[in-house]
Design an enzyme around this catalytic site. Structure first.
Site, PDB file in Angstrom:
ATOM      1  N   LYS A 188      37.514  38.426  19.767  1.00  0.00           N
ATOM      2  CA  LYS A 188      36.717  38.781  20.953  1.00  0.00           C
ATOM      3  C   LYS A 188      35.612  39.778  20.573  1.00  0.00           C
ATOM      4  O   LYS A 188      34.473  39.685  21.047  1.00  0.00           O
ATOM      5  CB  LYS A 188      37.605  39.363  22.059  1.00  0.00           C
ATOM      6  CG  LYS A 188      36.814  39.875  23.267  1.00  0.00           C
ATOM      7  CD  LYS A 188      36.052  38.765  23.938  1.00  0.00           C
ATOM      8  CE  LYS A 188      35.004  39.089  24.965  1.00  0.00           C
ATOM      9  NZ  LYS A 188      34.686  40.355  25.460  1.00  0.00           N
ATOM     10  N   GLU A 195      27.230  37.411  20.793  1.00  0.00           N
ATOM     11  CA  GLU A 195      26.564  37.566  22.102  1.00  0.00           C
ATOM     12  C   GLU A 195      25.340  38.486  21.990  1.00  0.00           C
ATOM     13  O   GLU A 195      24.270  38.175  22.527  1.00  0.00           O
ATOM     14  CB  GLU A 195      27.616  38.138  23.070  1.00  0.00           C
ATOM     15  CG  GLU A 195      27.157  38.486  24.460  1.00  0.00           C
ATOM     16  CD  GLU A 195      28.307  39.142  25.247  1.00  0.00           C
ATOM     17  OE1 GLU A 195      29.333  38.469  25.496  1.00  0.00           O
ATOM     18  OE2 GLU A 195      28.189  40.324  25.618  1.00  0.00           O
TER      19      GLU A 195
HETATM   20  C1  6PG Z   1      32.293  38.877  27.900  1.00  0.00           C
HETATM   21  C2  6PG Z   1      31.437  40.079  27.679  1.00  0.00           C
HETATM   22  C3  6PG Z   1      32.113  41.300  28.191  1.00  0.00           C
HETATM   23  C4  6PG Z   1      31.193  42.482  28.401  1.00  0.00           C
HETATM   24  C5  6PG Z   1      30.801  43.161  27.126  1.00  0.00           C
HETATM   25  C6  6PG Z   1      29.342  43.226  26.891  1.00  0.00           C
HETATM   26  O1  6PG Z   1      32.562  38.203  26.917  1.00  0.00           O
HETATM   27  O2  6PG Z   1      32.681  38.609  29.037  1.00  0.00           O
HETATM   28  O3  6PG Z   1      31.178  40.251  26.312  1.00  0.00           O
HETATM   29  O4  6PG Z   1      33.228  41.577  27.392  1.00  0.00           O
HETATM   30  O5  6PG Z   1      30.119  42.192  29.194  1.00  0.00           O
HETATM   31  O6  6PG Z   1      31.303  44.448  27.217  1.00  0.00           O
HETATM   32  O7  6PG Z   1      29.099  44.133  25.863  1.00  0.00           O
HETATM   33  P1  6PG Z   1      28.089  45.345  26.008  1.00  0.00           P
HETATM   34  O8  6PG Z   1      28.475  46.099  27.252  1.00  0.00           O
HETATM   35  O9  6PG Z   1      28.283  46.133  24.772  1.00  0.00           O
HETATM   36  O10 6PG Z   1      26.733  44.738  26.137  1.00  0.00           O
END
Ligand code: 6PG
Length: 466
Positions: A188, A195
């Site tokens: 994850k 991402e």
């Molecule tokens: C997801 C997202 C989620 C969250 C992250 C984003 O997969 O649903 O990744 O876990 O939005 O925390 O990361 P940042 O807050 O560091 O951008």
């Protein structure tokens, strides 16, 4: 009557998962801590607000919450990753019995998860580290779930997890027992790093079209939509075109949003973990550093006089930019798949990359056609830059990437991820690099030794003239 599942933490994600579980027919106990003046009766209010939660029991006393659950108890934690999880587990642990299960569904660091697992193990309490992706909508309608822990812990959780997992395009569940220990939280974490660079690459394509091609928001949204109807389809591209189209009585909303991107820990944690093991994760580094620099607004304003004006319209086609974007995405996925493969091998996790592509092909934030295309390519062993077809694709895209990056360099438009992807490609395809001089310098000042080409296995300490 005792409840089947307990959920701790009624923030956006906790409450959305609870609603999803309730809709899939599970009986629930909900717990949210009581903080006088700010968090009072939170779980109780949710049982009134949402019709699917009417049958759920709400608690503010942890011992009552635990006592309400059937045994072995299954308790999902959805609280902010970090010390809050340790504090909660310390409170919960004395209330639990042998065979109970804690599922941490937050974005915990996988090493924290492993530490917590071994502590709980000494008390015969099971723990699963569950990577959950998909944001609020995923939690509510079907998420991508990456579970790490023992097979017995997974077996206890599986009937519940399958109730809230998204369905993949192939009709499978976006749910997998990734492997032992912290492997679920690890993948994850790496998902989030992918991402980061995916988001940054879209932002760069946007900036290129806006600043250097002179396209307006509406047109850029149309370009993104067209890309999304092709092999470049992704959830992040889809929401980006929606964002660009969004207008209210004050005009385009994007225009009023400050150019500062925030972050939590997962991107940085991926970079650090990879760097400590020699993984060249330049893609997440470039995306992460772009966010860091975005927050140095005062410095950027002060130093902006030293940038070239970006008014020139470049003669680059949308299709060339699309190729640069596609190239960047392949490099981004490749670096992170390599990271997972290498950690999996070193730690004996046996992560199946093809299964991971399947779990990531629905529900999660990085879901895309690319992941579905990579699924058969990473079945078995991960080959250098995936397979022959992908290697040829990258080679064919390279001239466009160079064109796009060069044009951006001329106008001082920093394309962090696109330039980094090109640089990585140039490095990984360079048979003879400049590293000989670096190693010679190490030997000169620090007697670290060099490997001569004729005897590549023998470390030689050369008597350099001083
Ligand atoms: C997801 C997202 C989620 C969250 C992250 C984003 O997969 O649903 O990744 O876990 O939005 O925390 O990361 P940042 O807050 O560091 O951008």
């Amino acid at each position: 009557m005792k409840k089947q599942l307990g959920i701790v933490g009624m923030g956006v994600m906790g409450r959305s998962l609870a609603r999803n579980w309730a809709k899939s027919g599970h009986s629930l106990s909900l717990y949210n801590r009581r903080v006088s003046g700010s968090e009072e009766g939170v779980a109780q209010a949710l049982t009134q607000q949402f019709v699917e939660l009417r049958q759920a029991a709400a608690y503010e006393e942890l011992s009552d919450f635990v006592a309400s659950l059937e045994q072995p108890r299954k308790i999902v934690l959805m609280v902010t990753a970090g010390p809050a999880v340790d504090e909660l587990i310390a409170e919960l642990r004395p209330l639990l019995q042998s065979g109970d299960l804690i599922i941490d569904a937050g974005n915990a660091h996988y090493l924290d998860t492993e530490r917590r697992m071994s502590m709980l193990n000494t008390h015969e309490v099971n723990m699963l580290g569950l990577g959950v992706s998909g944001g609020e909508q995923g939690a509510l309608e079907g998420a991508s779930l990456m579970a790490g822990g023992t097979p017995s812990a997974y077996a206890l959780a599986e009937p519940f997890l399958s109730g809230i997992a998204a369905k993949t395009p192939a009709g499978r569940l976006a749910l997998k027992h990734i492997g032992p220990g912290g492997s679920g939280h690890f993948v994850k974490m790496v998902h989030n790093a992918i991402e980061y660079a995916e988001m940054q690459a879209i932002a760069e394509a946007f900036e290129f079209m806006h600043s250097l091609m002179g396209l307006d928001y509406q047109t850029i949204a149309e370009v993104f939509e067209a890309w999304n109807d092709s092999s470049q389809q992704s959830y992040l591209l889809e929401i980006s075109s929606r964002i660009l189209r969004t207008k209210d009585d004050q005009g385009y909303v994007i225009e009023r949003i400050a150019d500062r991107a925030a972050y939590n820990q997962t991107g940085a944690a991926t970079l650090v973990e990879g760097a400590l093991k020699g993984e060249p994760l330049s893609m997440v580094a470039s995306a992460l550093f772009a966010r860091f620099i975005s927050n140095k607004k005062a410095q950027r304003q002060e130093l902006a006089v030293y940038a070239e004006p970006t008014s020139a319209i470049v003669s680059i086609s949308v299709d060339e930019l699309k190729q640069a974007y596609a190239f960047t995405r392949i490099i981004n996925h490749y670096q992170h798949f390599e990271m997972i493969a290498s950690f999996s091998e070193r730690l004996g996790w046996k992560v199946n990359l093809s299964d991971l592509c399947s779990v990531w092909s629905s529900g999660c934030i990085i879901r895309s056609t690319l992941l579905q295309q990579l699924m058969p390519k990473v079945d078995g062993q991960l080959s250098a830059l995936f397979d022959k077809a992908t290697r040829e694709e990258l080679f064919a895209q390279k001239p466009s990437v160079k064109k796009v990056v060069s044009a951006a360099i001329q106008s001082d438009v920093p394309l962090s991820t696109m330039q980094t992807a090109l640089n990585y490609y140039q490095q990984i395809t360079q048979e003879q690099s400049s590293a000989a001089l670096v190693q010679a310098q190490r030997d000169y000042f620090g007697a670290h030794g060099v490997y001569f080409k004729q005897s590549a296995e023998t470390l030689t300490f050369y008597p350099w003239p001083k």
